[in-house]
Scaffold this motif. Structure first.
Motif, PDB file in Angstrom:
ATOM      1  N   LYS A  81     -16.074   2.670 -17.163  1.00 32.08           N
ATOM      2  CA  LYS A  81     -15.089   2.521 -18.222  1.00 32.08           C
ATOM      3  C   LYS A  81     -15.376   3.411 -19.425  1.00 32.08           C
ATOM      4  N   ASN A  82     -16.627   3.823 -19.590  1.00 33.40           N
ATOM      5  CA  ASN A  82     -16.987   4.693 -20.719  1.00 33.40           C
ATOM      6  C   ASN A  82     -17.107   6.167 -20.312  1.00 33.40           C
ATOM      7  N   GLU A  83     -16.746   6.452 -19.063  1.00 34.78           N
ATOM      8  CA  GLU A  83     -16.816   7.839 -18.571  1.00 34.78           C
ATOM      9  C   GLU A  83     -15.456   8.208 -17.960  1.00 34.78           C
ATOM     10  N   PRO A  84     -14.505   8.586 -18.759  1.00 36.90           N
ATOM     11  CA  PRO A  84     -13.150   8.832 -18.269  1.00 36.90           C
ATOM     12  C   PRO A  84     -13.072   9.872 -17.156  1.00 36.90           C
ATOM     13  N   GLN A  85     -13.811  10.971 -17.298  1.00 35.21           N
ATOM     14  CA  GLN A  85     -13.740  12.019 -16.283  1.00 35.21           C
ATOM     15  C   GLN A  85     -14.336  11.537 -14.958  1.00 35.21           C
ATOM     16  N   ARG A  86     -15.453  10.854 -15.026  1.00 41.09           N
ATOM     17  CA  ARG A  86     -16.075  10.320 -13.801  1.00 41.09           C
ATOM     18  C   ARG A  86     -15.177   9.261 -13.162  1.00 41.09           C
ATOM     19  N   LEU A  87     -14.570   8.444 -13.992  1.00 44.47           N
ATOM     20  CA  LEU A  87     -13.650   7.415 -13.482  1.00 44.47           C
ATOM     21  C   LEU A  87     -12.496   8.060 -12.719  1.00 44.47           C
ATOM     22  N   GLN A  88     -11.916   9.118 -13.283  1.00 44.67           N
ATOM     23  CA  GLN A  88     -10.797   9.792 -12.632  1.00 44.67           C
ATOM     24  C   GLN A  88     -11.236  10.383 -11.296  1.00 44.67           C
ATOM     25  N   ALA A  89     -12.428  10.995 -11.278  1.00 36.89           N
ATOM     26  CA  ALA A  89     -12.924  11.607 -10.048  1.00 36.89           C
ATOM     27  C   ALA A  89     -13.173  10.559  -8.970  1.00 36.89           C
ATOM     28  N   GLU A  90     -13.748   9.419  -9.344  1.00 35.27           N
ATOM     29  CA  GLU A  90     -14.028   8.355  -8.381  1.00 35.27           C
ATOM     30  C   GLU A  90     -12.739   7.741  -7.819  1.00 35.27           C
ATOM     31  N   MET A  91     -11.746   7.605  -8.687  1.00 35.02           N
ATOM     32  CA  MET A  91     -10.465   7.060  -8.220  1.00 35.02           C
ATOM     33  C   MET A  91      -9.819   8.000  -7.219  1.00 35.02           C
ATOM     34  N   LEU A  92      -9.827   9.283  -7.500  1.00 33.85           N
ATOM     35  CA  LEU A  92      -9.263  10.263  -6.576  1.00 33.85           C
ATOM     36  C   LEU A  92     -10.021  10.249  -5.251  1.00 33.85           C
ATOM     37  N   ASN A  93     -11.314  10.041  -5.323  1.00 32.86           N
ATOM     38  CA  ASN A  93     -12.126   9.989  -4.104  1.00 32.86           C
ATOM     39  C   ASN A  93     -11.748   8.783  -3.240  1.00 32.86           C
ATOM     40  N   ILE A  94     -11.501   7.652  -3.893  1.00 38.29           N
ATOM     41  CA  ILE A  94     -11.072   6.458  -3.144  1.00 38.29           C
ATOM     42  C   ILE A  94      -9.715   6.709  -2.479  1.00 38.29           C
ATOM     43  N   TYR A  95      -8.767   7.284  -3.224  1.00 38.04           N
ATOM     44  CA  TYR A  95      -7.451   7.572  -2.647  1.00 38.04           C
ATOM     45  C   TYR A  95      -7.569   8.498  -1.447  1.00 38.04           C
ATOM     46  N   ARG A  96      -8.503   9.465  -1.544  1.00 40.14           N
ATOM     47  CA  ARG A  96      -8.646  10.437  -0.462  1.00 40.14           C
ATOM     48  C   ARG A  96      -9.308   9.810   0.758  1.00 40.14           C
ATOM     49  N   THR A  97     -10.373   9.072   0.551  1.00 43.15           N
ATOM     50  CA  THR A  97     -11.100   8.496   1.685  1.00 43.15           C
ATOM     51  C   THR A  97     -10.317   7.364   2.359  1.00 43.15           C
ATOM     52  N   LYS A  98      -9.539   6.624   1.577  1.00 39.10           N
ATOM     53  CA  LYS A  98      -8.737   5.525   2.136  1.00 39.10           C
ATOM     54  C   LYS A  98      -7.340   5.985   2.562  1.00 39.10           C
ATOM     55  N   LEU A 137      12.950   5.012   3.804  1.00 37.46           N
ATOM     56  CA  LEU A 137      12.406   5.218   2.460  1.00 37.46           C
ATOM     57  C   LEU A 137      11.767   3.946   1.932  1.00 37.46           C
ATOM     58  N   THR A 138      12.420   2.814   2.212  1.00 44.38           N
ATOM     59  CA  THR A 138      11.888   1.531   1.737  1.00 44.38           C
ATOM     60  C   THR A 138      10.550   1.215   2.388  1.00 44.38           C
ATOM     61  N   LEU A 139      10.459   1.433   3.707  1.00 47.70           N
ATOM     62  CA  LEU A 139       9.214   1.159   4.413  1.00 47.70           C
ATOM     63  C   LEU A 139       8.079   2.029   3.893  1.00 47.70           C
ATOM     64  N   LYS A 140       8.380   3.274   3.610  1.00 53.06           N
ATOM     65  CA  LYS A 140       7.370   4.175   3.073  1.00 53.06           C
ATOM     66  C   LYS A 140       6.858   3.651   1.725  1.00 53.06           C
ATOM     67  N   SER A 141       7.774   3.192   0.893  1.00 49.07           N
ATOM     68  CA  SER A 141       7.385   2.647  -0.409  1.00 49.07           C
ATOM     69  C   SER A 141       6.554   1.388  -0.257  1.00 49.07           C
ATOM     70  N   LEU A 142       6.987   0.476   0.652  1.00 45.61           N
ATOM     71  CA  LEU A 142       6.288  -0.788   0.818  1.00 45.61           C
ATOM     72  C   LEU A 142       4.901  -0.607   1.429  1.00 45.61           C
ATOM     73  N   LYS A 143       4.793   0.325   2.383  1.00 43.50           N
ATOM     74  CA  LYS A 143       3.486   0.595   2.985  1.00 43.50           C
ATOM     75  C   LYS A 143       2.533   1.192   1.954  1.00 43.50           C
ATOM     76  N   SER A 144       3.079   2.042   1.107  1.00 46.24           N
ATOM     77  CA  SER A 144       2.260   2.607   0.040  1.00 46.24           C
ATOM     78  C   SER A 144       1.813   1.514  -0.924  1.00 46.24           C
ATOM     79  N   ALA A 145       2.730   0.560  -1.208  1.00 49.09           N
ATOM     80  CA  ALA A 145       2.382  -0.557  -2.090  1.00 49.09           C
ATOM     81  C   ALA A 145       1.294  -1.423  -1.476  1.00 49.09           C
ATOM     82  N   ALA A 146       1.412  -1.672  -0.158  1.00 44.65           N
ATOM     83  CA  ALA A 146       0.396  -2.482   0.519  1.00 44.65           C
ATOM     84  C   ALA A 146      -0.959  -1.784   0.508  1.00 44.65           C
ATOM     85  N   ALA A 147      -0.963  -0.481   0.729  1.00 42.00           N
ATOM     86  CA  ALA A 147      -2.214   0.280   0.713  1.00 42.00           C
ATOM     87  C   ALA A 147      -2.847   0.256  -0.672  1.00 42.00           C
TER      88      ALA A 147
END
Length: 516
Positions: free
Chosen positions: A365-382, A339-349
């Motif tokens: 910063k002035n487009e909250p919906q676009r910001l949320q979509a772009e962040m989710l895209n980064i999480y998915r691609t990485k 469990l610890t390794l999973k947490s630490l690897k997630s932290a490193a990522a």
């Protein structure tokens, strides 16, 4: 993940803070006058007041009190012939200090017909016999059979030489149970009135202010964090009620077991075993009476008992509870390593994608919906899960909490040192004093360790989150300042192991980045 780390630390701190300062009994200093104590002791039954007044009228107002002093290796007691009661009962700690289990102001306890002057028939270190004969012709004999341990016996014999009725008899302790100076502030609110059921499933019940049928329970007791006064009748059916009482929430409990003497017999005998001593789990369990149930292992009690058994195993190897705590902490870390390794690897990522996150936060910063979509895209691609480290950390909370509670309440740690200045693992380490202020070195070391641990995985760009992360070590240092040093040793060890694990995970992640 870093937000999840903050969430986990905040949740952990909140749990400890809420328990220690709100759910755990709060510091309550009680200054009781003898009048207040007497009022409390008469609360449970108006009939007792009438009875005591009747007895008082029968005896001489000028009778002299005689006291009996008993001292053994483990305890010393002072008894009085007035009521054949106990004035003081002190047990000897491992450091040689004596702790009086009779709460200040509640003396005497275990008396019958307070004020009645008993004749001392015989006395020795192992047996004391008191006798009182009323004008009506009934006689009460109280026999204290004392051992060289913490379990003793009281025999109460009623003889009737006429048809006159005999007043109700009782056995009482309280209000409250004494403790040592380190525990005085929290003692009142930690004291409990307890009873243990006579039939399966055996359960320990915390008594409030309602009377209970005595035959339904094996024993009654009053306890605090480290000590216990328990009364175990050989025949609980001989007694009528168990009556807990207290003036209010700022005062400790009294507990009384009453019996109505049968009117159709000339002789009636009551035998009560009583335990007055520390709440050592292994020692109490040896009596096979359920007394060990009074040791509080918390919400996750089954895990706490396992942790205690492992702690005792390592103590047999090291003969030092401080090193045993360190060894069991290592074992716990090994068990939760996946469990610890999973947490630490997630932290490193999460740390790896932070520059990208920062860029899009600035860009959108002035487009909250676009910001949320772009962040989710980064999480998915990485292939980064922002919640990937939170759940493993939360799953460790029951283990942490069980171990925390076990160390907090284990009598075995009292007056047991570790190394150098750490002389008592059940108290704060008190490295040095500046006037009346204690400088506790272990919490300071813990806070420093937490600070560097936060720096190792710092992956937040939000200024508010950064301030929060730097504030957490200070908050934890404050919270742990007066905690038992055994707990702080556990936390320091846990932090050191976590930093070592983090170091290797970070190095591994850096290698992956170079070859990607």
């Amino acid at each position: 993940m870093q937000k999840n780390s903050i969430l986990f630390v905040v949740l952990s701190a909140a749990v400890i803070f809420i328990w220690y300062f709100f759910l755990a009994p709060q510091s309550t200093q009680v200054n009781q006058t003898p009048a207040q104590v007497q009022t409390e002791k008469s609360e449970y039954s108006s009939s007792m007041v009438v009875r005591n007044n009747q007895i008082q009228d029968e005896i001489s107002q000028f009778a002299d009190e005689e006291r009996i002093n008993i001292e053994t290796e483990k305890y010393k007691a002072v008894l009085t012939n007035k009521g054949a009661a106990v004035l003081n009962w002190s047990v000897k700690e491992k450091n040689g200090e004596w702790v009086d289990l009779v709460f200040p102001g509640s003396s005497p306890v275990m008396g019958n017909f307070p004020g009645s002057v008993y004749k001392i028939v015989s006395k020795s270190d192992s047996k004391i016999v008191f006798e009182y004969v009323s004008k009506e012709g009934w006689k009460i004999t109280k026999i204290y059979n004392l051992s060289d341990s913490y379990m003793h016996n009281l025999n109460i014999v009623i003889d009737r030489n006429s048809s006159v009725s005999v007043p109700e008899i009782d056995i009482e302790w309280g209000p409250g149970l004494g403790t040592d100076a380190k525990e005085v502030k929290e003692n009142v609110s930690l004291s409990r009135a307890l009873a243990y059921t006579a039939d399966k499933p055996y359960k320990l019940k915390k008594l409030k202010t309602d009377s209970e049928l005595a035959s339904s329970y094996k024993w009654m007791a009053i306890d605090n964090r480290y000590f216990l006064a328990a009364f175990i009748p050989e025949k609980s059916s001989d007694f009528d009620k168990i009556i807990p009482s207290r003036l209010d929430k700022k005062h400790p409990y009294s507990v009384t077991m009453t019996a109505t003497v049968p009117q159709n017999v000339d002789r009636k005998e009551y035998s009560i075993n009583f335990y007055l001593g520390p709440k050592g789990y292994t020692y109490l369990k040896s009596y096979n009476l359920g007394l060990e149930k009074t040791v509080d292992f918390g919400v996750f009690g089954f895990l706490g008992k396992i942790a205690f058994a492992v702690l005792m195993f390592f103590y047999k190897i090291t003969h030092n509870y401080g090193w045993a705590i360190i060894m069991i902490t290592v074992v716990i870390q090994i068990l939760v390593l996946p469990l610890t390794l999973k947490s630490l690897k997630s932290a490193a990522a999460m740390k790896r994608v932070q520059p990208l996150i920062k860029d899009i936060q600035t860009k959108y910063k002035n487009e909250p919906q676009r910001l949320q979509a772009e962040m989710l895209n980064i999480y998915r691609t990485k292939k980064v899960n922002p919640l990937g480290g939170c759940l493993p950390m939360l799953l460790q909370l029951p283990i942490f909490w069980a171990f925390f509670t076990m160390l907090r309440n284990a009598y075995e740690l009292r007056n047991e040192g570790w190394i150098l200045w750490v002389k008592d693992l059940s108290a704060s380490d008190q490295f040095m004093y500046l006037g009346d202020f204690s400088i506790n070195l272990l919490p300071l070391l813990m806070g420093v360790g937490m600070f560097f641990q936060q720096r190792m995985t710092m992956a937040v760009s939000d200024p508010m989150q950064k301030r929060m992360m730097y504030l957490m070590p200070i908050i934890f240092t404050f919270m742990f300042w007066s905690f038992p040093s055994g707990l702080v040793i556990y936390w320091i060890t846990n932090s050191i192991i976590s930093m070592i694990e983090q170091y290797f995970i970070i190095k591994e992640d850096e290698i992956k980045v170079k070859h990607s």
